[in-house]
Scaffold this motif. Sequence first.
Motif, PDB file in Angstrom:
ATOM      1  N   GLY A 165      17.236  47.728 -12.385  1.00  0.00           N
ATOM      2  CA  GLY A 165      16.255  48.153 -11.389  1.00  0.00           C
ATOM      3  C   GLY A 165      15.032  48.728 -12.062  1.00  0.00           C
ATOM      4  N   LEU A 166      13.952  48.884 -11.291  1.00  0.00           N
ATOM      5  CA  LEU A 166      12.752  49.542 -11.792  1.00  0.00           C
ATOM      6  C   LEU A 166      13.005  51.038 -11.883  1.00  0.00           C
ATOM      7  N   ALA A 167      12.412  51.676 -12.879  1.00  0.00           N
ATOM      8  CA  ALA A 167      12.648  53.098 -13.100  1.00  0.00           C
ATOM      9  C   ALA A 167      12.196  53.948 -11.920  1.00  0.00           C
ATOM     10  N   GLY A 220       6.935  54.380 -13.887  1.00  0.00           N
ATOM     11  CA  GLY A 220       8.143  53.601 -13.656  1.00  0.00           C
ATOM     12  C   GLY A 220       7.927  52.261 -12.995  1.00  0.00           C
ATOM     13  N   ALA A 221       6.680  51.938 -12.662  1.00  0.00           N
ATOM     14  CA  ALA A 221       6.419  50.686 -11.956  1.00  0.00           C
ATOM     15  C   ALA A 221       6.617  49.467 -12.847  1.00  0.00           C
ATOM     16  N   ASN A 222       6.371  49.598 -14.143  1.00  0.00           N
ATOM     17  CA  ASN A 222       6.524  48.460 -15.065  1.00  0.00           C
ATOM     18  C   ASN A 222       7.623  48.715 -16.080  1.00  0.00           C
ATOM     19  N   LEU A 223       8.606  49.534 -15.691  1.00  0.00           N
ATOM     20  CA  LEU A 223       9.713  49.883 -16.579  1.00  0.00           C
ATOM     21  C   LEU A 223      11.019  49.430 -15.938  1.00  0.00           C
ATOM     22  N   ASN A 263       5.729  39.866 -19.647  1.00  0.00           N
ATOM     23  CA  ASN A 263       5.056  40.404 -20.818  1.00  0.00           C
ATOM     24  C   ASN A 263       4.413  41.758 -20.539  1.00  0.00           C
ATOM     25  N   SER A 264       4.198  42.086 -19.275  1.00  0.00           N
ATOM     26  CA  SER A 264       3.607  43.382 -18.923  1.00  0.00           C
ATOM     27  C   SER A 264       4.664  44.417 -18.557  1.00  0.00           C
ATOM     28  N   PHE A 265       5.958  44.084 -18.715  1.00  0.00           N
ATOM     29  CA  PHE A 265       7.043  45.001 -18.396  1.00  0.00           C
ATOM     30  C   PHE A 265       7.752  45.439 -19.673  1.00  0.00           C
ATOM     31  N   ALA A 287      11.066  47.295 -25.892  1.00  0.00           N
ATOM     32  CA  ALA A 287      12.368  47.759 -25.413  1.00  0.00           C
ATOM     33  C   ALA A 287      12.826  48.937 -26.258  1.00  0.00           C
ATOM     34  N   VAL A 288      13.723  49.735 -25.675  1.00  0.00           N
ATOM     35  CA  VAL A 288      14.342  50.844 -26.373  1.00  0.00           C
ATOM     36  C   VAL A 288      15.806  50.875 -25.960  1.00  0.00           C
TER      37      VAL A 288
END
Length: 583
Positions: free
Chosen positions: A33-35, A17-20, A234-236, A267-268
């Motif tokens: 927010g971040l996951a 969840g750090a990059n989501l 680009n890394s998220f 993305a989803v």
Amino acid sequence: MDYLKTVAPTQILSERGANLVVINLGSANVRVGLAMDEKPFNVPNCIARYMTQTGKPTVVDQMLNTQVTTNQHVDRERAYNTAASLLKIPFLDESSSSGSASRKMGRIDGFNQASTTKKDAVFTWTDVYEDEHISLASSETSSDKGEESASKAVPDVTDSKDTSESKRKYRKTMFGEEALTISPKEPYCLYHPIRRGHFNVSPHYSAQRVCEDLTAILDWILLEKLHITHRERNSFHAVIVVPETFDTREIKEMLTIVLGELHFNSAVVHQEGLSAVFGNGLSTACIVNIGAQTSTVVCVEDGVSLPNTEKILPFGGEDICRCLLWIQRHNQKWPQIHTDVLAKPIDMLMLNQLKESYCEIRAGELETVATVHSYEEGMSAVPHKTNLTSLNVPPMGLFYPNLLVPEVFPQAPRQWFQDHENMLEDTWNMDFGGGGNMGLPMWDSFAFSPSKPKKEEKIGLAEAITSSILSAGRIDLRRKLFSSIQLIGGGGLTKGLVSAVEERVLHAIPPTEAIDTVQVLPSRTEPPFVTWKGGAILGILDFGREAWIERPQWMENGINIGGLKKYKDSYHLQGQAMYFINP
């Protein structure tokens, strides 16, 4: 797989969840927010832009028609009396005509309620100026222009350094609550890119401007709240949780914003109904989402949304706030102050605070002493202590929608409804209702084709829940859904709503149905954040990521008809069976 069996859930949240980034678009707020975070940032979905031209309205939605017609007024009074009979309180005319003159003026020395007065937060006007540092050399070359602009704005403030000075100027854009608390006298125009669960497209608010404003709002949240710079994007990856009210065109625009403008890697898209089920750790439930401007009902079985059970109701928490104001004014309990929720959005913030603090659903007269603030242009808030009455009637508007009179939206441009990429849409057979059909509720001036069942229904919440569940089919599934109702959204926090829903839904079930149990399950997460939390869980647990869209695929190929990748939880996207051609 052995690793997943032994790892702790908190470790999975922190690792995956750090990059989501989870983006949940509501009818009035956007939650981002971040996951791995416990809660998202909840920001009003609006933007205020500085106007260089004078004479324009300070709120772009001032074009809305909020006047109550005679028929609507009669229906509202009839609905009030119906709710009053159930709550065992005086009817509208009886409550306004009975009592002494001192009670009509909002007497605050009775009922022994002074001790129950809550101290609500006081809003302040936004400071619309910012400091601009310029060198003395450049200021001397344009001293005439500098003196002219300084005379119109706030006087200059000189720094301690000799080589530069600080000048105050208007801020170009403001977002969120800051935008809502700008004084009407300031040269700003307020925009709401989403209204009543749809893009707020109108002849005065183009689709391009709506997308630009949504991009600016999300970009500001990512920079100022999450501290994610443009280079790091680009890394998220992004999980977009959209309301059931969105159609295919609006979902595709959101994908273009997130992947194209905000530069996320992939993305989803998930819908709020499915996300809410995962947010509360369930597999089957009837999801009732009471938002600020719209309410939706949808049933989910074993993690799959049932599209034929979807109901969209054109009212929400803001309509309850307006109903609260109307009742107090009718009963002569509101102070003699200028309260205009359309021209002064800060008044809506105050009313929403009063609604959350004092309104609840229970039988008997409900009165309390409260402090109402008047916000005059450019002046500090002035408190007025008054006695508010019939506080249990406004929430009953959820069951009797004639109590809630929504705004009337202008007609959107015809081309907005023509999605030329949608090969299954019979746009050439659509009846647009004529060019002069103005002044109808949003989207009602168009007869959509059967492939777009996103039609609002003017029924109460209990009837919507009952109709939705009875459309599910099997009797065993119906029984399970009636015993697994979930109330989410800001309106789900209303006191007494759970018992009211259970009682009224049970009475709304036809006697021919062999169902005698209705139960609202408690929410494991705060109701306003359930859908966001569910989106975070869906993104973290989606290890295969078969439905995720990569940025190059979307930007180069867009959307095509096929049978590979598709969104199983979206009715419109499922019907089109989208896939993306790899180059």
